[in-house]
Design an enzyme around this catalytic site. Structure first.
Site, mmCIF file in Angstrom:
data_model
loop_
_atom_site.group_PDB
_atom_site.id
_atom_site.type_symbol
_atom_site.label_atom_id
_atom_site.label_comp_id
_atom_site.label_asym_id
_atom_site.label_seq_id
_atom_site.Cartn_x
_atom_site.Cartn_y
_atom_site.Cartn_z
ATOM 1 N N TYR A 64 0.852 -1.199 0.000
ATOM 2 C CA TYR A 64 0.000 0.000 0.000
ATOM 3 C C TYR A 64 0.876 1.233 0.000
ATOM 4 O O TYR A 64 1.866 1.300 0.744
ATOM 5 C CB TYR A 64 -0.917 0.024 1.230
ATOM 6 C CG TYR A 64 -2.280 -0.529 0.902
ATOM 7 C CD1 TYR A 64 -3.127 0.191 0.065
ATOM 8 C CD2 TYR A 64 -2.703 -1.755 1.382
ATOM 9 C CE1 TYR A 64 -4.374 -0.305 -0.277
ATOM 10 C CE2 TYR A 64 -3.952 -2.260 1.044
ATOM 11 C CZ TYR A 64 -4.782 -1.531 0.221
ATOM 12 O OH TYR A 64 -6.003 -2.010 -0.135
ATOM 13 N N GLU B 16 -0.636 4.719 -0.272
ATOM 14 C CA GLU B 16 -1.531 5.879 -0.396
ATOM 15 C C GLU B 16 -0.757 7.153 -0.083
ATOM 16 O O GLU B 16 0.019 7.210 0.861
ATOM 17 C CB GLU B 16 -2.727 5.720 0.539
ATOM 18 C CG GLU B 16 -3.686 4.653 0.032
ATOM 19 C CD GLU B 16 -4.849 4.400 0.980
ATOM 20 O OE1 GLU B 16 -4.936 5.057 2.019
ATOM 21 O OE2 GLU B 16 -5.666 3.532 0.662
ATOM 22 N N ASP C 146 -7.536 14.457 -24.239
ATOM 23 C CA ASP C 146 -7.452 13.036 -23.887
ATOM 24 C C ASP C 146 -6.831 12.359 -25.107
ATOM 25 O O ASP C 146 -7.503 12.146 -26.122
ATOM 26 C CB ASP C 146 -8.856 12.497 -23.589
ATOM 27 C CG ASP C 146 -8.850 10.994 -23.295
ATOM 28 O OD1 ASP C 146 -7.833 10.331 -23.574
ATOM 29 O OD2 ASP C 146 -9.889 10.494 -22.826
ATOM 30 N N THR D 173 -4.407 6.968 -21.557
ATOM 31 C CA THR D 173 -4.170 5.608 -21.092
ATOM 32 C C THR D 173 -2.776 5.212 -21.573
ATOM 33 O O THR D 173 -2.217 5.830 -22.484
ATOM 34 C CB THR D 173 -5.226 4.630 -21.647
ATOM 35 O OG1 THR D 173 -5.353 4.840 -23.050
ATOM 36 C CG2 THR D 173 -6.569 4.840 -20.977
ATOM 37 N N LYS E 6 -2.338 1.703 -25.080
ATOM 38 C CA LYS E 6 -2.701 1.683 -26.506
ATOM 39 C C LYS E 6 -1.436 1.875 -27.354
ATOM 40 O O LYS E 6 -0.554 1.027 -27.303
ATOM 41 C CB LYS E 6 -3.780 2.741 -26.761
ATOM 42 C CG LYS E 6 -5.075 2.475 -25.963
ATOM 43 C CD LYS E 6 -6.169 3.439 -26.327
ATOM 44 C CE LYS E 6 -7.484 3.101 -25.636
ATOM 45 N NZ LYS E 6 -7.665 3.787 -24.349
ATOM 46 N N ARG F 252 -1.933 -1.622 -18.713
ATOM 47 C CA ARG F 252 -3.303 -1.087 -18.784
ATOM 48 C C ARG F 252 -3.504 -0.118 -17.626
ATOM 49 O O ARG F 252 -3.710 -0.524 -16.484
ATOM 50 C CB ARG F 252 -4.284 -2.260 -18.714
ATOM 51 C CG ARG F 252 -5.731 -1.920 -18.923
ATOM 52 C CD ARG F 252 -6.526 -3.166 -19.236
ATOM 53 N NE ARG F 252 -6.215 -3.662 -20.551
ATOM 54 C CZ ARG F 252 -6.762 -3.213 -21.686
ATOM 55 N NH1 ARG F 252 -7.691 -2.292 -21.664
ATOM 56 N NH2 ARG F 252 -6.390 -3.706 -22.847
HETATM 57 N N1 DSN Z 1 -12.330 1.345 -25.228
HETATM 58 C C1 DSN Z 1 -11.401 2.300 -25.782
HETATM 59 C C2 DSN Z 1 -11.403 2.228 -27.263
HETATM 60 O O1 DSN Z 1 -11.547 1.151 -27.787
HETATM 61 O O2 DSN Z 1 -11.228 3.232 -27.948
HETATM 62 C C3 DSN Z 1 -11.598 3.615 -25.259
HETATM 63 O O3 DSN Z 1 -11.734 3.554 -23.870
#
Ligand code: DSN
Length: 410
Positions: free
Chosen positions: A50, A52, A196, A222, A225, A231
């Site tokens: 942990y 925090e 984003d 994120t 990707k 993730r």
């Molecule tokens: N699920 C993602 C996508 O496929 O673009 C976005 O969160």
């Protein structure tokens, strides 16, 4: 004990998924393959702890190495994107966006973002998402004819709506974002500007998409990707928002950070600093352009006529197929894409008139122009002959053979 020996039942499911990822073309544009290094980094003892709080200011003892790894991840994220501040604790894409809204807005504040049905994201104010319920989202869309963002038109909408925050970024928009122009639009209305860049973060780092960082107050992404990390989420911001963002993440919306994922993010950021990463991002964009041109040559209509980035949307209406049917037909032939609405789609999101496909994972595998042309031939064979199961089976066998020539990294 090795988990494959300890739990053969669960391990068999893993083995089947490994085979699926090896033997099919992963063309959902938000998916990619982590390196073996990043995959292994997530299975470490950092997950036992942990932590925090923030580095140097934790609510638990025993955090000396947590502080060290989080500081390393923060420093690398700032260097990679040229950002003034980074928070590496957000657990996912939804969490990072909740945190930003929590930091910058009060419930009921007005925000503008791209409509989900025209390429936006659930957390950009969809009425079925927390964002659309807590804040007053007004959506902008793409022009009906060009299917591109018409910035003159959007600037007028911003003047009328006067939002507190403008959200840029998309999950299904195949064109560049001109973040400098968006800054001018935001400034004229006295609005904060957020990007984003979950889909295009790798492209930004690789220098093949303009960076939002010099222009935006906050940038979220994120990490799984095009960035090829674990993730998870990442928030970048100007120094003046640093404290508000950090407090919004913890204690605002999260408890203990996933330190094993922070460890893996630090390693992924180091990978993204290498020349090989830049080359992969260039290949991703080049491949998307080859694929878009080949699909167009086979008679498919692409939304906005093509792509500037890693993805494209195919309008299936002329074929008499829905997105749902087409995605299922392609999956049976080993080509995994997702059904997607096209702008002004007459069908519901569960059925859709389009499919969304992209090149990040194929480019990570090392595929190039020749393979893109072959894939367009297969897509043409499947979708122009939807009832020909023999043909689909032959395509699936050929897809498997191609996949075996381009092993999955790790
Ligand atoms: N699920 C993602 C996508 O496929 O673009 C976005 O969160």
């Amino acid at each position: 004990m090795d988990f494959r020996q300890f739990d053969p039942e669960a391990a068999a499911i893993l083995t089947a998924e490994e085979a699926r990822q090896n033997d099919t073309l992963m063309m959902i544009p938000s998916e990619n393959y982590m390196s073996a290094t990043v995959t292994a980094a997530q299975a470490t003892v950092f997950g036992n702890k942990y932590a925090e709080g923030m580095p140097g200011a934790r609510y638990y003892n025993g955090c000396v190495h947590m502080d060290a790894i989080e500081r390393l991840a923060i420093t690398r994220a700032k260097t990679l994107f040229g950002a003034e501040h980074a928070n590496v604790q957000a657990l996912s894409g939804a969490a990072m966006n909740i945190a930003v809204y929590h930091a910058l807005l009060e419930p009921g504040d007005t925000v503008m973002a791209l409509d989900l049905n025209q390429g936006g994201h659930l957390t950009h104010g969809s009425p079925v998402n927390f964002s659309g319920r807590i804040y007053k989202f007004v959506h902008y869309g793409v022009d009906r004819d060009s299917e591109r963002l018409d910035l003159a038109c959007i600037a007028q909408q911003v003047r009328d709506v006067r939002p507190k925050l403008i959200v840029t970024g998309a999950t299904a928009y195949p064109r560049f974002w001109d973040f400098a122009a968006w800054r001018r639009i935001a400034d004229e209305a006295g609005a904060l500007l957020m990007a984003d860049i979950s889909h295009i973060a790798g492209l930004v780092v690789g220098g093949v998409h303009p960076s939002p960082v010099p222009h935006c107050d906050v940038v979220t992404t994120t990490t799984q990707k095009t960035l090829r990390g674990p993730r998870s989420g990442l928030i970048l911001c100007r120094s003046k928002f640093a404290q508000a963002i950090d407090k919004a993440v913890f204690p605002g919306i999260q408890g203990g950070p996933h330190m094993h994922t922070v460890f893996a993010k630090a390693i992924a950021f180091k990978e993204a600093m290498g020349e090989g990463f830049r080359a992969t991002q260039q290949r991703t964009v080049d491949n998307a352009q080859h694929l878009a041109a080949a699909l167009s040559a086979h008679g498919f209509r692409l939304v906005s006529g093509g792509t500037d980035n890693h993805l494209m949307l195919v309008d299936l209406r002329a074929l008499g197929l829905t997105g749902k049917v087409a995605a299922n037909l392609l999956e049976a032939a080993g080509i995994v894409v997702n059904k997607n609405t096209i702008p002004y789609d007459p069908k519901t999101p569960a059925i859709c008139s389009g499919i969304r496909l992209g090149t990040p994972a194929l480019s990570t595998r090392g595929m190039g122009a020749t393979e893109m042309e072959q894939i367009a031939v297969w897509i043409d064979e499947v979708l122009h002959h939807p009832d020909d199961a023999t043909r689909h089976n032959r395509v699936a066998a050929e897809v498997r053979e191609l996949c075996r020539r381009f092993p999955v990294p790790g």
